[in-house]
Structure formats: C-alpha cells, structure tokens
Design an enzyme around this catalytic site. Sequence first.
Site, PDB file in Angstrom:
ATOM      1  N   ASN A  68       0.858  -1.284   0.041  1.00 18.85           N
ATOM      2  CA  ASN A  68       0.045   0.027  -0.015  1.00 18.85           C
ATOM      3  C   ASN A  68       0.996   1.250   0.004  1.00 18.85           C
ATOM      4  O   ASN A  68       1.610   1.480   1.094  1.00 18.85           O
ATOM      5  CB  ASN A  68      -0.971   0.067   1.271  1.00 18.85           C
ATOM      6  CG  ASN A  68      -1.758   1.241   1.331  1.00 18.85           C
ATOM      7  OD1 ASN A  68      -1.909   2.150   0.208  1.00 18.85           O
ATOM      8  ND2 ASN A  68      -2.417   1.504   2.433  1.00 18.85           N
ATOM      9  N   TRP A  69       0.958   1.716  -1.110  1.00 24.39           N
ATOM     10  CA  TRP A  69       2.011   2.825  -1.278  1.00 24.39           C
ATOM     11  C   TRP A  69       1.451   4.220  -0.779  1.00 24.39           C
ATOM     12  O   TRP A  69       2.127   5.210  -0.365  1.00 24.39           O
ATOM     13  CB  TRP A  69       2.449   3.196  -2.860  1.00 24.39           C
ATOM     14  CG  TRP A  69       3.215   2.056  -3.357  1.00 24.39           C
ATOM     15  CD1 TRP A  69       3.798   1.148  -2.766  1.00 24.39           C
ATOM     16  CD2 TRP A  69       3.501   2.126  -4.831  1.00 24.39           C
ATOM     17  NE1 TRP A  69       4.521   0.426  -3.762  1.00 24.39           N
ATOM     18  CE2 TRP A  69       4.375   0.942  -4.912  1.00 24.39           C
ATOM     19  CE3 TRP A  69       3.242   2.777  -5.957  1.00 24.39           C
ATOM     20  CZ2 TRP A  69       4.842   0.603  -6.144  1.00 24.39           C
ATOM     21  CZ3 TRP A  69       3.565   2.159  -7.229  1.00 24.39           C
ATOM     22  CH2 TRP A  69       4.320   1.272  -7.299  1.00 24.39           C
ATOM     23  N   LYS A  70      -0.036   4.125  -0.381  1.00 30.09           N
ATOM     24  CA  LYS A  70      -0.694   5.502   0.247  1.00 30.09           C
ATOM     25  C   LYS A  70      -0.263   6.656  -0.932  1.00 30.09           C
ATOM     26  O   LYS A  70      -0.181   6.334  -2.012  1.00 30.09           O
ATOM     27  CB  LYS A  70      -0.013   5.759   1.498  1.00 30.09           C
ATOM     28  CG  LYS A  70      -0.115   4.502   2.669  1.00 30.09           C
ATOM     29  CD  LYS A  70       0.185   4.908   3.879  1.00 30.09           C
ATOM     30  CE  LYS A  70      -0.123   3.545   4.762  1.00 30.09           C
ATOM     31  NZ  LYS A  70      -0.032   3.591   6.384  1.00 30.09           N
ATOM     32  N   GLY A 119       2.772   2.791  10.904  1.00 29.38           N
ATOM     33  CA  GLY A 119       3.802   3.981  10.723  1.00 29.38           C
ATOM     34  C   GLY A 119       4.528   4.327  11.820  1.00 29.38           C
ATOM     35  O   GLY A 119       5.051   5.363  11.746  1.00 29.38           O
ATOM     36  N   HIS A 131      -9.584   1.413   5.202  1.00 30.11           N
ATOM     37  CA  HIS A 131      -8.122   1.687   5.665  1.00 30.11           C
ATOM     38  C   HIS A 131      -8.360   2.899   6.835  1.00 30.11           C
ATOM     39  O   HIS A 131      -9.302   3.641   6.746  1.00 30.11           O
ATOM     40  CB  HIS A 131      -7.195   2.355   4.698  1.00 30.11           C
ATOM     41  CG  HIS A 131      -5.852   2.275   5.280  1.00 30.11           C
ATOM     42  ND1 HIS A 131      -5.370   3.055   6.186  1.00 30.11           N
ATOM     43  CD2 HIS A 131      -4.776   1.292   5.171  1.00 30.11           C
ATOM     44  CE1 HIS A 131      -4.112   2.961   6.326  1.00 30.11           C
ATOM     45  NE2 HIS A 131      -3.763   1.675   5.774  1.00 30.11           N
ATOM     46  N   GLU A 147      -5.267  -4.080  10.870  1.00 26.17           N
ATOM     47  CA  GLU A 147      -4.237  -3.082  11.151  1.00 26.17           C
ATOM     48  C   GLU A 147      -4.483  -2.226  12.370  1.00 26.17           C
ATOM     49  O   GLU A 147      -5.284  -1.212  12.282  1.00 26.17           O
ATOM     50  CB  GLU A 147      -4.237  -2.225   9.931  1.00 26.17           C
ATOM     51  CG  GLU A 147      -3.876  -2.908   8.441  1.00 26.17           C
ATOM     52  CD  GLU A 147      -3.172  -1.906   7.557  1.00 26.17           C
ATOM     53  OE1 GLU A 147      -2.318  -2.243   7.105  1.00 26.17           O
ATOM     54  OE2 GLU A 147      -3.838  -0.811   7.514  1.00 26.17           O
ATOM     55  N   GLU A 167      -6.795   5.290   7.804  1.00 23.33           N
ATOM     56  CA  GLU A 167      -6.437   6.646   7.302  1.00 23.33           C
ATOM     57  C   GLU A 167      -7.767   6.967   6.716  1.00 23.33           C
ATOM     58  O   GLU A 167      -7.875   8.486   6.876  1.00 23.33           O
ATOM     59  CB  GLU A 167      -5.309   6.741   6.228  1.00 23.33           C
ATOM     60  CG  GLU A 167      -3.857   6.593   7.230  1.00 23.33           C
ATOM     61  CD  GLU A 167      -2.799   5.854   6.409  1.00 23.33           C
ATOM     62  OE1 GLU A 167      -2.768   5.887   5.182  1.00 23.33           O
ATOM     63  OE2 GLU A 167      -1.799   5.404   7.092  1.00 23.33           O
ATOM     64  N   GLY A 207       2.865  -0.698   4.260  1.00 22.92           N
ATOM     65  CA  GLY A 207       2.970   0.763   3.932  1.00 22.92           C
ATOM     66  C   GLY A 207       4.208   1.203   3.476  1.00 22.92           C
ATOM     67  O   GLY A 207       5.147   0.740   2.483  1.00 22.92           O
ATOM     68  N   GLY A 208       4.911   1.859   4.651  1.00 23.87           N
ATOM     69  CA  GLY A 208       6.446   2.293   4.385  1.00 23.87           C
ATOM     70  C   GLY A 208       7.500   1.283   3.789  1.00 23.87           C
ATOM     71  O   GLY A 208       8.200   1.625   2.795  1.00 23.87           O
ATOM     72  N   SER A 236       3.757  -1.435  10.416  1.00 23.28           N
ATOM     73  CA  SER A 236       5.114  -1.398  10.636  1.00 23.28           C
ATOM     74  C   SER A 236       5.703  -2.860  10.529  1.00 23.28           C
ATOM     75  O   SER A 236       6.462  -3.482  11.031  1.00 23.28           O
ATOM     76  CB  SER A 236       5.697  -1.092  12.198  1.00 23.28           C
ATOM     77  OG  SER A 236       5.103   0.396  12.446  1.00 23.28           O
TER      78      SER A 236
END
Length: 253
Positions: free
Chosen positions: A9-11, A172, A95, A166, A97, A230-231, A209
Amino acid sequence: MARPILIANWKMNVPAIGAKHFVRDAAGVVNAAVEMVVAPPFPFLSEAVTAAESHGGKIAIAAQNCHDKASGAFTGEVSTSMLQQLGVSMVIIGHSERRQFFGDTDEWIGRKLAAARAAGLMPVFCVGEDEATYERGATMELIERQLREAFRVAGSDLSPLVIAYEPVWAIGTGKNATPEIAARTHRGIRSIVKEIAPSAEYRVIYGGSVTPANARELASSEEIEGFLVGGASLEVTKFLAIYEALQDAAVAI
Ligand code: 13P
C-alpha cells in the site's frame, strides 16, 4: 493453509524507482507460493497494470479506495467499474487513514464493499483499533462492530475477500503488533466472521510496521496469512525481502 498474500500500500507515495520499474523488479521474484499485490495512487494504476501485464500478469494491481456509486456528481471520486475497466482487480476499503481523515464510516465502508463485489473486485477490508481502545482492552468489541456493521450493509456474500487487521497504533510507528497479539486478534476476527458470514471465503492478513526485520517472526504464525505493508513497500528490496519471508514460512508450515 490458504495461499499467503502480500500487498504493497503505497498510500500517497510512489517509490523512487517508479511504478513501472517497481513492478518489473517485483515480477522477477514473484511465484505461485505467495500472491503479490501492488496498490499505487490512482494516477499510477494504469502504468502499474500495463507493467504487470507485460511481465507475465503475476502481480495484481489494487486501488486504495473507491466510491460506492457507479457514476454521478461525486467530484474527485472513482467508481469500482472504472477501476475494473482499467484492469485493477482488488481494492482496499476501510483503511484507518480513510476512516480517520476522510470520514469513511462503517456504513459507507459496507456500501463500498458491496460495490467492489458487484464490479468483480476483490475487497481488502481493513479493520483495527486505535491505541486508547487497545489500552482499554476493548480491541475485539471495536473490531466486532466494524465487521458486523460492514457485513450487515454489504450483505454477507463478499467472498472471496481479504480482511486486513491493522492496529492504528502500529501503523507508521515502528511499533508492530507481536505475532501473539496479531494471532489472537486474527482468531477473534475468524470467530466473528464465522457467526456473521459462515460461508465466507477469506484470508486474514496483518498490517502495521511490517519490515524485513520482523516479517519472518510474524509470518511464522499460522494465523497470519499475509501482510499489508506501507512504508517498507516503497523500497523494492525491502518489499521483496518481506515477500521472501512469507514464501519461506509458507514452505515451512
Ligand atoms: P506501515 O507499514 O507504514 O506501518 O503502514 C501500514 C499500513 O497502513 C498499510 O496499509
């Protein structure tokens, strides 16, 4: 055990190497043992779909959000049929976010899940608790509400789908859930889904994470059927190291 699945998930980011080259490099590694999915921002979906197709069609491309209506006066939104026409095969829905910053409610998430299903897109349905809820020990109550409400609105037949656990406090932050915490929550999710949608076919994956440093330990739990990353998905070498960890665990289990 179901085939594990790894989702990038590159966001609102694109890896420095670019979408096309990321997909090319990842396609060189992907094999039948573990499914791989890349979820770029909307403007890069087409490029990613083309790259995935030209490298053997082994990587699925997902959107990070969708609207529940087919068309209409919804400035800035994208429908599931538009995504499907683009060659996208999955969509991340709910998600944290989106829930936190864009007003996605359980009810709306349920409608989006139904729209995804109707367009033939596999939903990656995200659930998870915030830190205060975790500290209070009320994780499963919150997740139960998220699951029940979304399935009630969507109708119980969403199969096949992916449910991503999640925890918001792990996203993050560099503070991943331990395999024990994740496994316990995944078992809780399964027992709720068994009740509300007994015939659902789904995998439960973990996100928050995940890095090459913790992926092996997390992947060794049979309850964890993949990751939403993500990251660490913004660097192809890190993402592929996580892929390898899932693949080794799949062989070992
Ligand atoms: P991080 O891997 O950056 O913690 O993000 C997790 C996530 O939200 C994936 O959807």
